[in-house]
Design a protein around this motif. Structure first.
Motif, mmCIF file in Angstrom:
data_model
loop_
_atom_site.group_PDB
_atom_site.id
_atom_site.type_symbol
_atom_site.label_atom_id
_atom_site.label_comp_id
_atom_site.label_asym_id
_atom_site.label_seq_id
_atom_site.Cartn_x
_atom_site.Cartn_y
_atom_site.Cartn_z
ATOM 1 N N UNK A 655 -6.152 -2.973 -18.961
ATOM 2 C CA UNK A 655 -5.663 -1.848 -18.905
ATOM 3 C C UNK A 655 -6.492 -0.668 -18.741
ATOM 4 N N UNK A 656 -7.669 -0.823 -17.979
ATOM 5 C CA UNK A 656 -8.637 0.323 -17.763
ATOM 6 C C UNK A 656 -8.152 1.225 -16.561
ATOM 7 N N UNK A 657 -7.222 0.766 -15.735
ATOM 8 C CA UNK A 657 -6.749 1.456 -14.496
ATOM 9 C C UNK A 657 -5.210 1.626 -14.639
ATOM 10 N N UNK A 658 -5.106 3.070 -14.638
ATOM 11 C CA UNK A 658 -3.667 3.653 -14.910
ATOM 12 C C UNK A 658 -2.636 3.114 -13.753
ATOM 13 N N UNK A 659 -1.530 3.163 -14.294
ATOM 14 C CA UNK A 659 -0.440 2.897 -13.016
ATOM 15 C C UNK A 659 -0.152 4.135 -12.420
ATOM 16 N N UNK A 660 0.483 3.932 -11.369
ATOM 17 C CA UNK A 660 1.011 5.178 -10.318
ATOM 18 C C UNK A 660 2.403 5.213 -10.295
ATOM 19 N N UNK A 661 3.029 6.435 -10.692
ATOM 20 C CA UNK A 661 4.471 6.670 -10.352
ATOM 21 C C UNK A 661 4.727 7.889 -9.574
ATOM 22 N N UNK A 662 5.325 7.634 -8.252
ATOM 23 C CA UNK A 662 5.429 8.920 -7.479
ATOM 24 C C UNK A 662 5.990 8.315 -6.354
ATOM 25 N N UNK A 663 5.551 8.847 -5.044
ATOM 26 C CA UNK A 663 5.832 8.508 -3.781
ATOM 27 C C UNK A 663 4.585 8.621 -2.885
ATOM 28 N N UNK A 664 4.713 7.706 -1.728
ATOM 29 C CA UNK A 664 3.521 7.692 -0.805
ATOM 30 C C UNK A 664 4.403 8.247 0.429
ATOM 31 N N UNK A 665 3.480 9.044 1.159
ATOM 32 C CA UNK A 665 3.407 9.539 2.360
ATOM 33 C C UNK A 665 2.809 8.888 3.432
ATOM 34 N N UNK A 666 3.459 8.466 4.597
ATOM 35 C CA UNK A 666 2.714 7.552 5.446
ATOM 36 C C UNK A 666 3.045 8.351 6.733
ATOM 37 N N UNK A 667 1.844 8.255 7.593
ATOM 38 C CA UNK A 667 1.890 8.690 9.050
ATOM 39 C C UNK A 667 2.419 7.797 9.844
ATOM 40 N N UNK A 668 3.222 7.767 10.737
ATOM 41 C CA UNK A 668 3.905 7.013 11.577
ATOM 42 C C UNK A 668 3.667 7.157 12.954
ATOM 43 N N UNK A 669 2.935 8.137 13.275
ATOM 44 C CA UNK A 669 2.759 8.554 14.543
ATOM 45 C C UNK A 669 2.092 7.209 15.436
ATOM 46 N N UNK A 670 2.288 7.211 16.687
ATOM 47 C CA UNK A 670 1.487 6.253 17.540
ATOM 48 C C UNK A 670 1.989 4.584 17.077
ATOM 49 N N UNK A 671 0.955 3.810 17.102
ATOM 50 C CA UNK A 671 1.061 2.420 16.496
ATOM 51 C C UNK A 671 0.466 2.046 15.179
ATOM 52 N N UNK A 672 0.137 3.027 14.508
ATOM 53 C CA UNK A 672 -0.586 2.769 12.974
ATOM 54 C C UNK A 672 0.175 3.499 12.010
#
Length: 758
Positions: A655-672
């Motif tokens: 219980x030392x690392x907190x959870x994350x609640x939200x959203x993630x934004x990913x870059x989809x340009x190119x092939x990565x």
């Protein structure tokens, strides 16, 4: 208006039979998967018709010239002998389908022409199915409940020069131009957000979003909403007490309904045209909300209902004689019912809550019989043109005596599927002996604005995952299904007997006819995702590894598997990015098939024979709503940005690392795939710890305290879980039950945070 429901001034509460009687259809199902139960002759048998005319039902005296479910339909030919059981329906010599020459007639589309025919049909089948505990003493298999899927309204924005897809984002799209309800809608000027039982209207034209109004929707829990011009339609659900109701002039039922809780679907209309948004009307419909679609100002609402509460007799003792007496009493109850005891009702109210119209939801001449008897439930498609008068506009309902669970809409048709009910009293349920589960597909013609007309039904082996399992393309319906033994259709991991198929149906005025099928997909697995891309289908199955199959459907009579890619984990949602790239959102897994967290994969499908995964992003311990709700996914093409809600919980037990609640934004340009930012408007989680110790009791009865142990955890801000995202101008908006946050698209740094008042 032609074929509109009778509307009378009355006030009443709506609901349907409680959860116990939701199993009613199981008790009346035909034990022979291939045989077709038909109404008895004379008043019980509705008139045959093939008409799909929007204005009038077909003339009941005109014979059916083209039947739905002919020899091409696998459901029209029996494949197993009927089970010899005294409770099985035995057709009389006068009924269609009693000999081989009647096969086509038995499978024909049938439409009732009067209420007496509807009542006779239901009473006959219910009398044969009813038992000592009424219609709830059997056990059946129902289809999976609503999917949460996709669409977009291009025609109703009323936003002047603002262009969807350029100036602002729309809801995630399966079929262009067909909007689906979601918890967030925007027209580029306003943003409407549903949260619990409230609707927030936000002005997003200025430097910071401004809350214009919050509208309470009473005790209904909001499912989702639609935005059309200055009008919002909120779809909500409630459990209410059934109240006896009969229309003026109708013969009252001889039975006295018992008070029973049941589901009611509420559609609340909110007017945005003035300075203060306010509720103008409310439409309540008896039954469960299945789904809705909006096309060019016309809403098509799908609901399913069960018969109103009937006070079934129950055996006074456990002996056989008592059960027989109870069954006889219940048959008498069935015989004393009226048509209003079986068909759903509606009520339309004004802003003050005063009922302005109400009555039976569907006219008897707008009720159809599917090829297979499917119990006393009713599946209804209600069509409302809201473009000028809102919920006060023209309204028509078409119903079939069946169930429904999954909705898919093409530009010209609406399809509702349900897993076919099975009666376990009549069908074997042991390993190797159970009949395969089938899916019933019901098709409605939606080419007219005024009505949605039932065209026909078909059966396909297996069960569907969600609406993405279906697609209509160039005159053919494609549907992906997974088979499972009848006794275990709910298995999530597949089984040694499971197999997946893609079946092709030709779509015609007379209904659906099977023309091709490809199987052998994911033996021992089940489907987790499907996406149709023109003549190509991408199908993901999973149990231990993730086979991504690419299918060539260009020849409907000979669909074929082209390529297969096996990787760990699975994709639960597939999204085309263009340039032969396909994005998959799901879960990573170990080699043994244990899921370990959110995974986003980028596939190159240019070579159908050799698909490749060219990029991967993972969040260990993560889960995303996109896995079961594709509407939660946003791809903003102008910025090459993919946004998905994410809840991530560390694997560290300390219980030392907190959870994350939200959203993630990913870059989809190119092939990565590159993580650009994590966005959250949750308060920093509060870490709490507690110490405890065990007390060890010795053999002599004395106690010895054990060592102290420390447990720590984080209090999580559950209200801050992101439910939807949208782009307006140069900002990305994230909504939750707590707040509406905006971030700059270029930097993804916070621009504003609007917290909802509690």
């Amino acid at each position: 208006m032609t074929n509109s429901p009778k509307r009378t001034r009355t006030g009443w509460s709506l609901a349907v039979l409680a959860a116990a009687t939701l199993l009613a259809a199981a008790c009346a199902s035909d034990p022979d998967d291939g045989a077709v139960d038909e109404p008895a002759p004379d008043t019980t048998e509705p008139a045959a018709t093939t008409s799909t005319d929007d204005a009038e039902p077909a003339d009941p005296d005109v014979p059916d010239a083209a039947e739905a479910g002919t020899d091409d339909d696998p459901a029209s030919a029996p494949d197993e002998p009927a089970v010899d059981d005294p409770s099985e329906e035995t057709p009389s010599g006068d009924e269609p389908g009693t000999d081989e020459g009647d096969t086509a007639v038995a499978a024909a589309l049938r439409q009732f022409d009067e209420c007496d025919a509807v009542l006779s049909y239901v009473q006959e089948h219910a009398a044969q199915a009813v038992g000592p505990w009424g219609l709830g003493d059997g056990f059946g298999i129902a289809g999976e409940v609503l999917e949460a899927e996709i669409a977009n309204d291009d025609a109703a924005s009323g936003t002047g020069s603002l262009q969807p897809g350029v100036d602002y984002s729309t809801s995630n799209v399966q079929e262009a131009g067909i909007d689906e309800p979601h918890v967030l809608k925007t027209d580029g000027r306003r943003m409407v957000v549903a949260s619990e039982n409230r609707v927030h209207v936000v002005d997003v034209t200025g430097p910071a979003p401004v809350l214009v109004a919050t509208v309470e929707i009473g005790d209904h829990w909001i499912s989702n909403l639609l935005l059309h011009g200055d009008r919002v339609l909120v779809f909500a659900s409630q459990w209410d007490v059934i109240v006896p109701f009969s229309e003026p002039g109708d013969t009252a039922s001889e039975i006295e309904p018992m008070s029973s809780w049941g589901p009611t679907t509420g559609i609340v209309e909110i007017d945005l045209s003035g300075a203060t948004p306010h509720v103008t009307r409310r439409l309540d419909i008896e039954g469960d909300y299945v789904g809705a679609r909006l096309t060019d100002g016309v809403v098509r609402l799908v609901t399913r209902s069960r018969p109103r509460a009937i006070p079934w007799a129950v055996p006074e003792t456990a002996d056989l004689a008592a059960q027989e007496r109870s069954t006889g009493a219940n048959r008498d109850l069935v015989a004393s019912t009226t048509v209003d005891d079986w068909l759903p009702r509606f009520s339309l109210s004004d802003a003050s809550g005063t009922a302005t119209a109400g009555g039976r939801l569907v006219d008897c001449d707008r009720v159809w019989v599917p090829p297979h008897y499917a119990g006393p439930g009713t599946l209804s498609v209600t069509t409302i043109d809201i473009s000028s008068e809102g919920l006060d506009g023209p309204m028509d309902t078409s119903s079939i005596m069946s169930d429904g669970s999954t909705v898919y809409a093409s530009p010209e048709h609406l399809y509702v599927t349900t897993t076919r009910w099975h009666d376990w009293r009549l069908e074997p349920a042991g390993p190797g002996d159970g009949a395969p589960v089938e899916t019933e597909v019901h098709m409605f013609d939606t080419t007219g604005r005024a009505t949605s007309t039932y065209v026909g039904s078909a059966s396909v082996i297996g069960t569907v995952l969600n609406q993405y399992s279906m697609s209509e393309h160039e005159g053919h319906l494609r549907i992906a299904t997974t088979t499972a033994p009848v006794w275990q259709p709910w298995r999530t991991e597949g089984g040694p007997e499971s197999e997946s198929f893609v079946t092709m149906f030709a779509v015609g005025a007379e209904g659906l006819s099977e023309v091709g099928q490809v199987g052998g997909l994911g033996i021992g697995e089940r489907i987790f995702a499907v996406r149709y891309l023109g003549d190509i289908a991408a199908v993901v199955t999973f149990r231990q590894v993730d086979p991504l199959y690419l299918l060539d459907l260009s020849e409907p009579t000979a669909p074929a598997v082209r390529g297969e890619l096996k990787i760990t984990g699975y994709s639960a949602y597939l999204h085309p990015l263009g340039d032969d790239l396909l994005l998959g959102v799901g879960q990573e897994a170990t080699d043994e098939g244990f899921t370990v967290g959110t995974q986003v994969s980028l596939f190159d499908i240019a070579d159908l024979d050799r698909p490749q995964r060219i990029a991967q992003w993972t969040a260990p311990g993560g889960h995303s709503q996109v896995e079961f709700n594709a509407l939660a996914f946003l791809h903003w093409q102008p910025s090459d940005l993919a946004v998905l809600p994410l809840n991530q919980y560390p694997f560290d037990d300390s219980g030392s690392e907190p959870p994350f609640l939200g959203a993630v934004a990913l870059d989809t340009a190119g092939t990565e795939l590159t993580e650009r930012a994590r966005i959250s408007h949750a308060d920093p989680p509060l870490r709490k710890c507690r110490e405890s110790r065990e007390i060890v009791v010795r053999p002599d009865g004395t106690e010895q305290p054990g060592p102290w142990e420390r447990y720590c955890w984080f209090d999580t801000d559950w209200q801050a879980q992101v439910t939807a995202s949208a782009v307006v101008g140069d900002r990305l908006y994230l909504a939750s039950h707590k707040a509406l946050e905006s971030v700059w698209l270029d930097s993804l740094e916070r621009a504003s945070l609007l917290t909802w008042a509690r």
